[in-house]
Write a protein that holds these residues in place. Sequence first.
Motif, PDB file in Angstrom:
ATOM      1  N   ASP A  15     122.210  81.871  91.097  1.00  0.00           N
ATOM      2  CA  ASP A  15     121.328  82.634  90.030  1.00  0.00           C
ATOM      3  C   ASP A  15     122.374  82.432  88.530  1.00  0.00           C
ATOM      4  O   ASP A  15     121.732  81.730  87.706  1.00  0.00           O
ATOM      5  CB  ASP A  15     121.536  83.963  90.222  1.00  0.00           C
ATOM      6  CG  ASP A  15     120.796  85.004  89.386  1.00  0.00           C
ATOM      7  OD1 ASP A  15     119.436  84.781  89.259  1.00  0.00           O
ATOM      8  OD2 ASP A  15     121.686  85.028  88.180  1.00  0.00           O
ATOM      9  N   ARG A  97     120.636  84.606  93.852  1.00  0.00           N
ATOM     10  CA  ARG A  97     119.631  85.496  93.699  1.00  0.00           C
ATOM     11  C   ARG A  97     118.640  85.207  94.992  1.00  0.00           C
ATOM     12  O   ARG A  97     118.721  84.301  95.585  1.00  0.00           O
ATOM     13  CB  ARG A  97     118.549  84.567  92.682  1.00  0.00           C
ATOM     14  CG  ARG A  97     117.077  85.302  92.438  1.00  0.00           C
ATOM     15  CD  ARG A  97     116.699  84.823  90.866  1.00  0.00           C
ATOM     16  NE  ARG A  97     116.139  83.399  90.938  1.00  0.00           N
ATOM     17  CZ  ARG A  97     116.671  82.509  90.219  1.00  0.00           C
ATOM     18  NH1 ARG A  97     117.954  82.434  89.603  1.00  0.00           N
ATOM     19  NH2 ARG A  97     116.125  81.435  90.270  1.00  0.00           N
ATOM     20  N   THR A  99     115.801  87.755  97.488  1.00  0.00           N
ATOM     21  CA  THR A  99     114.855  89.033  97.493  1.00  0.00           C
ATOM     22  C   THR A  99     115.216  89.705  98.692  1.00  0.00           C
ATOM     23  O   THR A  99     115.682  89.445  99.630  1.00  0.00           O
ATOM     24  CB  THR A  99     113.425  88.419  97.483  1.00  0.00           C
ATOM     25  OG1 THR A  99     113.310  87.708  98.680  1.00  0.00           O
ATOM     26  CG2 THR A  99     112.729  87.629  96.533  1.00  0.00           C
ATOM     27  N   GLY A 100     114.862  91.205  98.397  1.00  0.00           N
ATOM     28  CA  GLY A 100     115.244  92.134  99.691  1.00  0.00           C
ATOM     29  C   GLY A 100     116.649  92.171  99.877  1.00  0.00           C
ATOM     30  O   GLY A 100     117.202  91.879 100.813  1.00  0.00           O
ATOM     31  N   ARG A 104     119.780  91.848 103.150  1.00  0.00           N
ATOM     32  CA  ARG A 104     120.638  90.835 103.070  1.00  0.00           C
ATOM     33  C   ARG A 104     121.959  91.446 103.366  1.00  0.00           C
ATOM     34  O   ARG A 104     122.820  90.892 103.882  1.00  0.00           O
ATOM     35  CB  ARG A 104     120.652  90.068 101.651  1.00  0.00           C
ATOM     36  CG  ARG A 104     119.511  89.100 101.592  1.00  0.00           C
ATOM     37  CD  ARG A 104     119.734  87.822 101.901  1.00  0.00           C
ATOM     38  NE  ARG A 104     118.789  86.909 101.738  1.00  0.00           N
ATOM     39  CZ  ARG A 104     118.815  85.359 101.958  1.00  0.00           C
ATOM     40  NH1 ARG A 104     120.094  85.029 102.099  1.00  0.00           N
ATOM     41  NH2 ARG A 104     117.752  84.659 101.587  1.00  0.00           N
ATOM     42  N   TRP A 133     117.673  95.119  87.266  1.00  0.00           N
ATOM     43  CA  TRP A 133     118.003  94.368  88.556  1.00  0.00           C
ATOM     44  C   TRP A 133     118.949  95.361  89.400  1.00  0.00           C
ATOM     45  O   TRP A 133     119.482  96.252  89.053  1.00  0.00           O
ATOM     46  CB  TRP A 133     118.806  92.974  87.943  1.00  0.00           C
ATOM     47  CG  TRP A 133     120.228  93.225  87.593  1.00  0.00           C
ATOM     48  CD1 TRP A 133     121.286  93.310  88.149  1.00  0.00           C
ATOM     49  CD2 TRP A 133     120.581  93.504  86.375  1.00  0.00           C
ATOM     50  NE1 TRP A 133     122.484  93.438  87.380  1.00  0.00           N
ATOM     51  CE2 TRP A 133     121.841  93.516  86.088  1.00  0.00           C
ATOM     52  CE3 TRP A 133     119.678  93.576  84.885  1.00  0.00           C
ATOM     53  CZ2 TRP A 133     122.511  93.722  84.980  1.00  0.00           C
ATOM     54  CZ3 TRP A 133     120.596  93.724  83.880  1.00  0.00           C
ATOM     55  CH2 TRP A 133     121.852  93.866  83.708  1.00  0.00           C
ATOM     56  N   ASP A 150     119.262  90.780  93.005  1.00  0.00           N
ATOM     57  CA  ASP A 150     117.824  90.730  93.201  1.00  0.00           C
ATOM     58  C   ASP A 150     117.178  91.195  91.849  1.00  0.00           C
ATOM     59  O   ASP A 150     117.334  92.373  91.354  1.00  0.00           O
ATOM     60  CB  ASP A 150     117.570  91.726  94.263  1.00  0.00           C
ATOM     61  CG  ASP A 150     116.044  91.729  94.745  1.00  0.00           C
ATOM     62  OD1 ASP A 150     115.131  91.402  93.986  1.00  0.00           O
ATOM     63  OD2 ASP A 150     115.754  92.257  95.776  1.00  0.00           O
ATOM     64  N   TRP A 151     116.547  90.258  91.260  1.00  0.00           N
ATOM     65  CA  TRP A 151     115.692  90.660  89.956  1.00  0.00           C
ATOM     66  C   TRP A 151     114.573  91.291  90.000  1.00  0.00           C
ATOM     67  O   TRP A 151     113.987  91.926  89.095  1.00  0.00           O
ATOM     68  CB  TRP A 151     115.636  89.311  89.072  1.00  0.00           C
ATOM     69  CG  TRP A 151     116.703  88.911  88.504  1.00  0.00           C
ATOM     70  CD1 TRP A 151     117.416  87.767  88.926  1.00  0.00           C
ATOM     71  CD2 TRP A 151     117.658  89.165  87.275  1.00  0.00           C
ATOM     72  NE1 TRP A 151     118.565  87.714  88.421  1.00  0.00           N
ATOM     73  CE2 TRP A 151     118.873  88.292  87.437  1.00  0.00           C
ATOM     74  CE3 TRP A 151     117.475  90.264  86.337  1.00  0.00           C
ATOM     75  CZ2 TRP A 151     119.607  88.496  86.239  1.00  0.00           C
ATOM     76  CZ3 TRP A 151     118.521  90.385  85.588  1.00  0.00           C
ATOM     77  CH2 TRP A 151     119.557  89.361  85.323  1.00  0.00           C
ATOM     78  N   GLY A 152     113.922  91.602  91.088  1.00  0.00           N
ATOM     79  CA  GLY A 152     112.628  92.154  91.314  1.00  0.00           C
ATOM     80  C   GLY A 152     111.687  91.496  90.424  1.00  0.00           C
ATOM     81  O   GLY A 152     111.373  90.568  90.331  1.00  0.00           O
ATOM     82  N   HIS A 156     113.406  86.281  84.598  1.00  0.00           N
ATOM     83  CA  HIS A 156     114.720  85.693  84.656  1.00  0.00           C
ATOM     84  C   HIS A 156     115.302  85.546  83.343  1.00  0.00           C
ATOM     85  O   HIS A 156     114.591  84.747  82.575  1.00  0.00           O
ATOM     86  CB  HIS A 156     114.445  84.636  85.706  1.00  0.00           C
ATOM     87  CG  HIS A 156     116.002  84.211  86.356  1.00  0.00           C
ATOM     88  ND1 HIS A 156     116.890  83.161  85.842  1.00  0.00           N
ATOM     89  CD2 HIS A 156     116.898  84.925  87.308  1.00  0.00           C
ATOM     90  CE1 HIS A 156     117.911  83.271  86.303  1.00  0.00           C
ATOM     91  NE2 HIS A 156     118.199  84.281  87.210  1.00  0.00           N
TER      92      HIS A 156
END
Length: 222
Positions: A15, A97, A99-100, A104, A133, A150-152, A156
């Motif tokens: 990221d 970066r 997701t979830g 993690r 985020w 996680d940027w949801g 970006h």
Amino acid sequence: MTAGSGADGPPAVLDHLVLATPDLSATVAEVAALTGVRPVPGGSHPGRGTRNHLLGLGGGAYLEIIGPDPEQPAPDRPRWFGIDALTGPRLVTWAVRVTGIADRVAAARARGHDPGAAVAMSRRTPDGGRLAWQLTPPGTGDGSAPFLLDWGATPHPSAGLPVLPLVALRAVHPDPAAARAAWAALGVRWPGELTAGPDVRLTAVVEGRYGRVAFGRGAVAV
């Protein structure tokens, strides 16, 4: 640049890299002079006492230059990334970066590495927008293990940034096997070279307009 296998979900990717400094304006000016590209103002982090400037690295990654925000009062806790103790700019850590992020974190803990609980953050952009985020606490440990981000649904921050292509990443660690174990627990890998050395040191090399520039302990033309 892929930074993980995706065993716990979609692949983790690099990221951003964090160049922390005790004097943000001076470091931004130095980076601009060395690379020929001026970092773009990012925004302030309310309550954290910091603000940042950004440069794209290509591939959806970016360089964050972060330091004290003179427009904020001194925070009631140390600034992240050890900024208060720095005597000059230093590439202190990296972020991947995902997701979830909660899943993690749970998976990493099950493998023996605790990255810390994810927290929600936000900042205002210079144009008045708001970015939000979740991330695991950065600036902990020796900086060799990345923090998760996680940027949801937030766009970006690398979009639209001037880009200095990332040429190489290098890490030095006194115990490379321990570094690799932490990365494996997080489901990521260091997307560059790793060698043994007396202390932890991260270095990134970018292609500037005047040639290559290395960011590590300071910034130098190479």
